[in-house]
Scaffold this motif. Sequence first.
Motif, PDB file in Angstrom:
ATOM      1  N   PRO A  39       0.819  -1.226   0.000  1.00 50.49           N
ATOM      2  CA  PRO A  39       0.000   0.000   0.000  1.00 50.49           C
ATOM      3  C   PRO A  39       0.849   1.271   0.000  1.00 50.49           C
ATOM      4  CG  PRO A  39      -0.770  -1.568   1.670  1.00 50.49           C
ATOM      5  CD  PRO A  39       0.546  -2.068   1.181  1.00 50.49           C
ATOM      6  N   SER A  40       2.072   1.173   0.547  1.00 51.60           N
ATOM      7  CA  SER A  40       2.929   2.356   0.615  1.00 51.60           C
ATOM      8  C   SER A  40       3.616   2.675  -0.710  1.00 51.60           C
ATOM      9  CB  SER A  40       3.999   2.156   1.697  1.00 51.60           C
ATOM     10  OG  SER A  40       4.798   1.006   1.419  1.00 51.60           O
ATOM     11  N   ASN A  98      -8.337 -11.696  -2.775  1.00 50.63           N
ATOM     12  CA  ASN A  98      -7.118 -10.919  -2.524  1.00 50.63           C
ATOM     13  C   ASN A  98      -6.733 -10.072  -3.736  1.00 50.63           C
ATOM     14  OD1 ASN A  98      -6.842 -11.961   0.079  1.00 50.63           O
ATOM     15  ND2 ASN A  98      -5.563 -13.673  -0.619  1.00 50.63           N
ATOM     16  N   GLN A  99      -6.898 -10.618  -4.929  1.00 49.23           N
ATOM     17  CA  GLN A  99      -6.583  -9.836  -6.131  1.00 49.23           C
ATOM     18  C   GLN A  99      -7.594  -8.703  -6.343  1.00 49.23           C
ATOM     19  OE1 GLN A  99      -5.020 -12.010  -9.671  1.00 49.23           O
ATOM     20  NE2 GLN A  99      -5.542 -13.858  -8.502  1.00 49.23           N
ATOM     21  N   LYS A 100      -8.858  -8.968  -6.054  1.00 51.84           N
ATOM     22  CA  LYS A 100      -9.864  -7.910  -6.200  1.00 51.84           C
ATOM     23  C   LYS A 100      -9.635  -6.788  -5.190  1.00 51.84           C
ATOM     24  CE  LYS A 100     -13.579 -10.479  -5.958  1.00 51.84           C
ATOM     25  NZ  LYS A 100     -15.039 -10.809  -5.951  1.00 51.84           N
ATOM     26  N   ARG A 101      -9.082  -7.113  -4.052  1.00 51.18           N
ATOM     27  CA  ARG A 101      -8.749  -6.079  -3.069  1.00 51.18           C
ATOM     28  C   ARG A 101      -7.707  -5.119  -3.645  1.00 51.18           C
ATOM     29  NH1 ARG A 101      -4.546  -6.189   0.099  1.00 51.18           N
ATOM     30  NH2 ARG A 101      -4.300  -8.440  -0.215  1.00 51.18           N
ATOM     31  N   ILE A 102      -6.724  -5.652  -4.352  1.00 57.21           N
ATOM     32  CA  ILE A 102      -5.705  -4.801  -4.983  1.00 57.21           C
ATOM     33  C   ILE A 102      -6.336  -3.949  -6.084  1.00 57.21           C
ATOM     34  CG2 ILE A 102      -3.547  -4.821  -6.290  1.00 57.21           C
ATOM     35  CD1 ILE A 102      -2.801  -7.391  -4.872  1.00 57.21           C
ATOM     36  N   MET A 157      -6.366   3.553 -11.384  1.00 57.04           N
ATOM     37  CA  MET A 157      -5.240   3.250 -12.253  1.00 57.04           C
ATOM     38  C   MET A 157      -5.477   1.957 -13.046  1.00 57.04           C
ATOM     39  SD  MET A 157      -2.236   4.250 -13.288  1.00 57.04           S
ATOM     40  CE  MET A 157      -1.750   5.441 -12.041  1.00 57.04           C
ATOM     41  N   LEU A 158      -5.986   0.918 -12.385  1.00 61.27           N
ATOM     42  CA  LEU A 158      -6.126  -0.389 -13.032  1.00 61.27           C
ATOM     43  C   LEU A 158      -7.444  -0.552 -13.789  1.00 61.27           C
ATOM     44  CD1 LEU A 158      -4.707  -2.665 -10.174  1.00 61.27           C
ATOM     45  CD2 LEU A 158      -3.513  -1.816 -12.194  1.00 61.27           C
ATOM     46  N   SER A 216      -0.844   1.148 -15.498  1.00 59.13           N
ATOM     47  CA  SER A 216      -2.145   0.482 -15.415  1.00 59.13           C
ATOM     48  C   SER A 216      -2.012  -1.036 -15.460  1.00 59.13           C
ATOM     49  CB  SER A 216      -3.042   0.960 -16.558  1.00 59.13           C
ATOM     50  OG  SER A 216      -2.426   0.636 -17.804  1.00 59.13           O
ATOM     51  N   ARG A 217      -1.093  -1.600 -14.700  1.00 56.85           N
ATOM     52  CA  ARG A 217      -0.977  -3.061 -14.615  1.00 56.85           C
ATOM     53  C   ARG A 217      -0.469  -3.450 -13.231  1.00 56.85           C
ATOM     54  NH1 ARG A 217       4.072  -5.602 -15.178  1.00 56.85           N
ATOM     55  NH2 ARG A 217       5.816  -4.193 -15.608  1.00 56.85           N
ATOM     56  N   MET A 218      -0.806  -4.682 -12.834  1.00 53.46           N
ATOM     57  CA  MET A 218      -0.291  -5.261 -11.598  1.00 53.46           C
ATOM     58  C   MET A 218       0.427  -6.564 -11.946  1.00 53.46           C
ATOM     59  SD  MET A 218      -3.684  -6.794  -9.703  1.00 53.46           S
ATOM     60  CE  MET A 218      -4.624  -8.155 -10.397  1.00 53.46           C
ATOM     61  N   PHE A 219       0.805  -7.329 -10.939  1.00 53.85           N
ATOM     62  CA  PHE A 219       1.566  -8.562 -11.184  1.00 53.85           C
ATOM     63  C   PHE A 219       0.697  -9.578 -11.923  1.00 53.85           C
ATOM     64  CE2 PHE A 219      -0.751  -9.336  -7.290  1.00 53.85           C
ATOM     65  CZ  PHE A 219      -1.159 -10.655  -7.402  1.00 53.85           C
ATOM     66  N   THR A 220       1.357 -10.502 -12.605  1.00 53.27           N
ATOM     67  CA  THR A 220       0.668 -11.617 -13.263  1.00 53.27           C
ATOM     68  C   THR A 220       1.267 -12.929 -12.778  1.00 53.27           C
ATOM     69  OG1 THR A 220       2.207 -11.492 -15.148  1.00 53.27           O
ATOM     70  CG2 THR A 220       0.133 -10.278 -15.326  1.00 53.27           C
ATOM     71  N   TYR A 221       0.600 -14.024 -13.107  1.00 51.44           N
ATOM     72  CA  TYR A 221       0.985 -15.338 -12.607  1.00 51.44           C
ATOM     73  C   TYR A 221       2.400 -15.736 -13.039  1.00 51.44           C
ATOM     74  CZ  TYR A 221       0.835 -20.378 -11.756  1.00 51.44           C
ATOM     75  OH  TYR A 221       1.120 -21.646 -11.329  1.00 51.44           O
TER      76      TYR A 221
END
Length: 637
Positions: free
Chosen positions: A156-157, A252-256, A263-264, A163-168
């Motif tokens: 969070p910090s 957990n992913q939906k929380r992010i 942004m996402l 516009s992307r987060m981690f992937t598998y």
Amino acid sequence: MADVVIPVAVFGLLCALVRFLHLTEKSEKPKLYYKDDSQFVQSVLDLCPVFKEIFQPTLLWGKSGHLQTFVYAKLGKVLSPFPHGERCSFLMADGATMTYDVFQPHKTHSTNGDYTLLVCPGIANSSEASYVCMFVNYAQDHGYRVAVLNHLGVLPSVPLTSSRMFTYGGTDEYAVMVTEICKRYPDSKLMAIGFSMGGNVVLKYIGEDNSRQKNFLCVMSLCQGYDAGQAAQLAREWGYLRRFYGFVMAKNQKRILKQNYDMLLSTEVQKRYHIDPCRVMAATSAHELDEAYNRRRAGYTSVEEYYKVQSCHTYMSKITLPVLLLNANNDPLVPLPLLEIGKEYAKTHDNALLVNPKHGGHLGFFQKGFFTPDPLTWLDKAALQYAEAIVTLYVSNKLPHRSLRFDIPQKLILNNLKKVHTNIVTMDMEQNGNQNPVPLCRAGCGFYGNTAFEGMCSKCYKDAMKRKENAPTLSGRLSPVATSTVTTVTAPGETDSVGNVTSTLAHTSLGSESGSSNSLQDLAASTTPSVETGSPTVPIPGASNSKQETDKEDIATGGLSTEVASSPDDKKTKKNRCTTCKKKVGLTGFPCRCGGLFCSLHRYSDKHQCDFNYKELAQEQIRKHNPVIVAEKIQKI
């Protein structure tokens, strides 16, 4: 009626509890899968006794895979340490800001080398995860530097800048961390380790490009599923509550996604990648979320194509590094059908090992205690013990893909040995007032002689004594020289520490350098303790030639001395066995200063009856390095 119903209900509850906790199951040794003729894996197993011992989980609930998986996330937040590291950030080409944390070792490694573990945590985890903190602190205590990747969007910090987060199976962030660590610590030896989803990332990263393998000593993949497509299909089933775990991962992913909605899931992202935010937030499984968001944002036409490209099983066949795969049988997130991929890989690759414990759950592996376990898990110990085995084989030039270079630590060892030899000779000349210089060995080897050794150096003197003792057996008759008896008097367990270090170097990293080996063997000989004789002896002509032949034999045998056979019938190959348990140790034996050869279990002095006097050795070294210096009262002419 109530008198019957209540006992029956209580009995039924007890049976269900016993069934749920698997209290009737027996603890067993982990199953090992590897290629049958792999000498490398056999050497690793000899150095990793944890893989051959019975894994004893926590007595009351440790045999339940569900409780092991649940407790590792909850209990670790209370009992795990919180190591302090340096957070580093890097702006990537697409505008994303990746971060990783570097944790310095608490002490120097036992081999004086520089080793770095590059950790990739599990899904939606970072360096602040409890199991990561526990492993980092444990590795720091053993002299390892640890770098941990923080997945995009998890902290969070650290706000997202793209516009992307981690992937598998995304390896871009891990590749940046490897590159930056190589720049900051160019002399450090790297080892890759991944937990859960991170195990898929590290294997995929190394398998994508063969040139990346030269940077690593080994790779460890712990509790991962190998094939995302097959794992997604099994996760939609209710067997072993896999549907429930899939719901938790999607949550957990939906929380992010909610934390970084602007942004996402911005309007631009929705139009560009055809993403429906309502469908994304309504997803109840990892497969539904991948279809609604992840595969579209990554640019794939179908979720099947997304899983195929993101999985490591299509790249594993290219990896020739030493690989450790570890999965528990009762892992609720990685069912048994997925382990067949790892088993097949381990059985067909020389340097691969799959360890399959019966219990442990997913990243749990808690052990000891009846109810409260030890915070340090079996998984942490197993991973670090494997890393220690790889380091041991590396410094012994026994890694199949990478040999030890003649780098700074080995040069320092040689320089220290030369300084010790120079200091000993200088102290002898200072104590004699520089009036009577030390004569050379009478045998002509070129080193300094000693009156206690009949004018010879210790090496030539020992060779002469051996020839005297073996002369009647070899020649069949007694010579005048051989008739004199010799009695050697030495302190119990006294050996030459410099000679031990020298022979170890000659047997490991310097075995191919004949010149260096000869000089080291001669140097070890010059510092051997003196020998007192019970009766006069006669110097043996030709001792120099015998000494040179003995040196060559010592180098050929790795620095271990051998005795002359009494007859041709006795010339049999002697197998290396542990002095304590008589186990065959082959090339992986550990010599001790007491003169014995031991296996990995009995290598330490407190594990066998070691009679070497370390205290006396330390006192002797202090006396040698701190001589009494007294100025001359009268200047001599």
